[in-house]
Design a protein around this motif. Structure first.
Motif, PDB file in Angstrom:
ATOM      1  N   LYS A 155       0.845  -1.182   0.000  1.00 27.01           N
ATOM      2  CA  LYS A 155       0.000   0.000   0.000  1.00 27.01           C
ATOM      3  C   LYS A 155       0.884   1.236   0.000  1.00 27.01           C
ATOM      4  O   LYS A 155       1.815   1.345   0.788  1.00 27.01           O
ATOM      5  CB  LYS A 155      -0.913   0.006   1.227  1.00 27.01           C
ATOM      6  N   PHE A 156       0.575   2.150  -0.905  1.00 30.85           N
ATOM      7  CA  PHE A 156       1.380   3.360  -0.978  1.00 30.85           C
ATOM      8  C   PHE A 156       1.105   4.261   0.219  1.00 30.85           C
ATOM      9  O   PHE A 156      -0.029   4.416   0.651  1.00 30.85           O
ATOM     10  CB  PHE A 156       1.078   4.125  -2.261  1.00 30.85           C
ATOM     11  N   LYS A 157       2.150   4.851   0.751  1.00 35.01           N
ATOM     12  CA  LYS A 157       2.016   5.814   1.834  1.00 35.01           C
ATOM     13  C   LYS A 157       2.681   7.114   1.411  1.00 35.01           C
ATOM     14  O   LYS A 157       3.846   7.127   1.030  1.00 35.01           O
ATOM     15  CB  LYS A 157       2.673   5.283   3.112  1.00 35.01           C
ATOM     16  N   LEU A 169      -5.262   4.121 -10.636  1.00 34.59           N
ATOM     17  CA  LEU A 169      -5.958   4.947  -9.646  1.00 34.59           C
ATOM     18  C   LEU A 169      -7.173   4.206  -9.096  1.00 34.59           C
ATOM     19  O   LEU A 169      -7.431   4.226  -7.887  1.00 34.59           O
ATOM     20  CB  LEU A 169      -6.395   6.271 -10.272  1.00 34.59           C
ATOM     21  N   ALA A 170      -7.911   3.541  -9.975  1.00 34.68           N
ATOM     22  CA  ALA A 170      -9.089   2.787  -9.533  1.00 34.68           C
ATOM     23  C   ALA A 170      -8.693   1.715  -8.515  1.00 34.68           C
ATOM     24  O   ALA A 170      -9.388   1.501  -7.512  1.00 34.68           O
ATOM     25  CB  ALA A 170      -9.781   2.153 -10.735  1.00 34.68           C
ATOM     26  N   VAL A 221      -8.180  -0.358  -2.973  1.00 34.16           N
ATOM     27  CA  VAL A 221      -7.304  -0.908  -1.937  1.00 34.16           C
ATOM     28  C   VAL A 221      -7.403  -0.100  -0.646  1.00 34.16           C
ATOM     29  O   VAL A 221      -7.445  -0.651   0.459  1.00 34.16           O
ATOM     30  CB  VAL A 221      -5.839  -0.947  -2.433  1.00 34.16           C
ATOM     31  N   HIS A 222      -7.452   1.214  -0.790  1.00 33.74           N
ATOM     32  CA  HIS A 222      -7.509   2.088   0.388  1.00 33.74           C
ATOM     33  C   HIS A 222      -8.942   2.364   0.844  1.00 33.74           C
ATOM     34  O   HIS A 222      -9.153   3.150   1.770  1.00 33.74           O
ATOM     35  CB  HIS A 222      -6.784   3.406   0.092  1.00 33.74           C
ATOM     36  N   GLN A 256     -12.035  12.098  -3.324  1.00 32.12           N
ATOM     37  CA  GLN A 256     -11.367  10.800  -3.225  1.00 32.12           C
ATOM     38  C   GLN A 256      -9.854  10.971  -3.274  1.00 32.12           C
ATOM     39  O   GLN A 256      -9.115  10.335  -2.515  1.00 32.12           O
ATOM     40  CB  GLN A 256     -11.829   9.888  -4.364  1.00 32.12           C
ATOM     41  N   LEU A 257      -9.397  11.837  -4.161  1.00 33.61           N
ATOM     42  CA  LEU A 257      -7.959  12.086  -4.273  1.00 33.61           C
ATOM     43  C   LEU A 257      -7.424  12.767  -3.014  1.00 33.61           C
ATOM     44  O   LEU A 257      -6.323  12.466  -2.553  1.00 33.61           O
ATOM     45  CB  LEU A 257      -7.671  12.941  -5.514  1.00 33.61           C
TER      46      LEU A 257
END
Length: 296
Positions: free
Chosen positions: A3-5, A140-141, A146-147, A32-33
């Motif tokens: 997962k990107f942080k 992006l989807a 995932v988040h 969302q962004l």
């Protein structure tokens, strides 16, 4: 899957191409962004406006064929397969690069992330010193899923609203918004979408055509390789046109409209398009865990 942080010590700006409405809901995608970690969110429409102004001036002073350079797929196709036409490519930034320059001036301390509808723009972004990271619509989807990001319905872009260039991702969007009447007559401009048809024209050009508004993908950017929508091109086009209609009736918050003085001092002309590498050499899609790796 990693997962990107976001790096909490840095600020990030998301730069959306207006074709995003084909895959994402507006204005929910903005929130969302933000929920994902972006401090600022803008779209490319103001950059497209500045590109249009350059095209208008260039075409006023040109008597030979001019080929639009807004689509990197077309630029590389010409360079690779029709080198005799390289000199005809208009030496003006794409809306993506133009908008990145504007954002860099306005938000000098932000990392700029371009969200792309196609592989060609991803590769163009990787070559630019003005863009730090790049992801596509499909990636992006996945990140939103995932988040578990949902977003709120009410939100707005931070700056640079520009309504009429929201049709840029549709084939012919450039020609329709560049105010070319008085510079060209209808018979002197040709809109062609789809690389096979573009190649046919270049192999046997109509000498009366002074401006070629071409896109690599059928339908324009709405037909990009990284667009997930199952809609037909007609359905995707309707989404963009509905987005334009919404914009015309939308109340833009004070101070957030794209004004020309915000681009003052920025040069959108290109001295050369020469490159040692080709877009055709780089079509590998990164893994989700690599999406936010620096592109340099």
């Amino acid at each position: 899957m990693m997962k990107f942080k976001f790096d909490k010590k840095k600020k990030y700006l998301a730069m959306l191409a207006p074709s995003f409405v084909v895959d994402f809901n507006y204005p929910e995608v903005i929130s969302q962004l933000r929920e994902l970690g972006f401090d600022k969110v803008v779209e490319l429409t103001f950059g497209a406006k500045m590109v249009n102004r350059c095209y208008h001036e260039k075409l006023k002073n040109s008597k030979e064929l001019v080929i639009a350079s807004v689509c990197p797929g077309i630029v590389e196709s010409v360079r690779e397969r029709f080198p005799e036409y390289v000199r005809n490519l208009i030496k003006v930034d794409s809306p993506m690069i133009a908008m990145a320059k504007i954002c860099r001036k306005t938000y000098p301390n932000h990392k700029i992330v371009f969200i792309s509808p196609c592989n060609f723009k991803k590769t163009e972004a990787r070559k630019s010193k003005y863009i730090d990271f790049v992801i596509d619509y499909k990636e992006l989807a996945v990140l939103l899923q995932v988040h578990k990001v949902r977003g709120k319905k009410k939100d707005c872009f931070d700056k640079f609203y520009n309504e009429y260039t929201r049709i840029y991702p549709i084939a012919g969007g450039l020609s329709k918004t560049a105010h070319l009447l008085g510079v060209l007559n209808k018979k002197e401009a040709r809109v062609i979408d789809g690389i096979l048809d573009v190649e046919k024209f270049l192999k046997k050009p109509n000498k009366k055509i002074r401006f070629l508004d071409a896109t690599f993908c059928k339908g324009g950017c709405i037909g990009g390789q990284c667009v997930s929508s199952k809609l037909s091109l007609a359905g995707r086009k309707k989404k963009v046109l509905d987005y334009l209609k919404l914009a015309l009736n939308e109340e833009i918050p004070r101070g957030k409209r794209g004004k020309i003085n915000r681009a003052k001092g920025i040069c959108f002309e290109i001295k050369t398009r020469a490159s040692k590498t080709s877009i055709f050499d780089s079509h590998q899609k990164p893994k989700v865990s690599e999406i936010f790796d620096p592109i340099k």
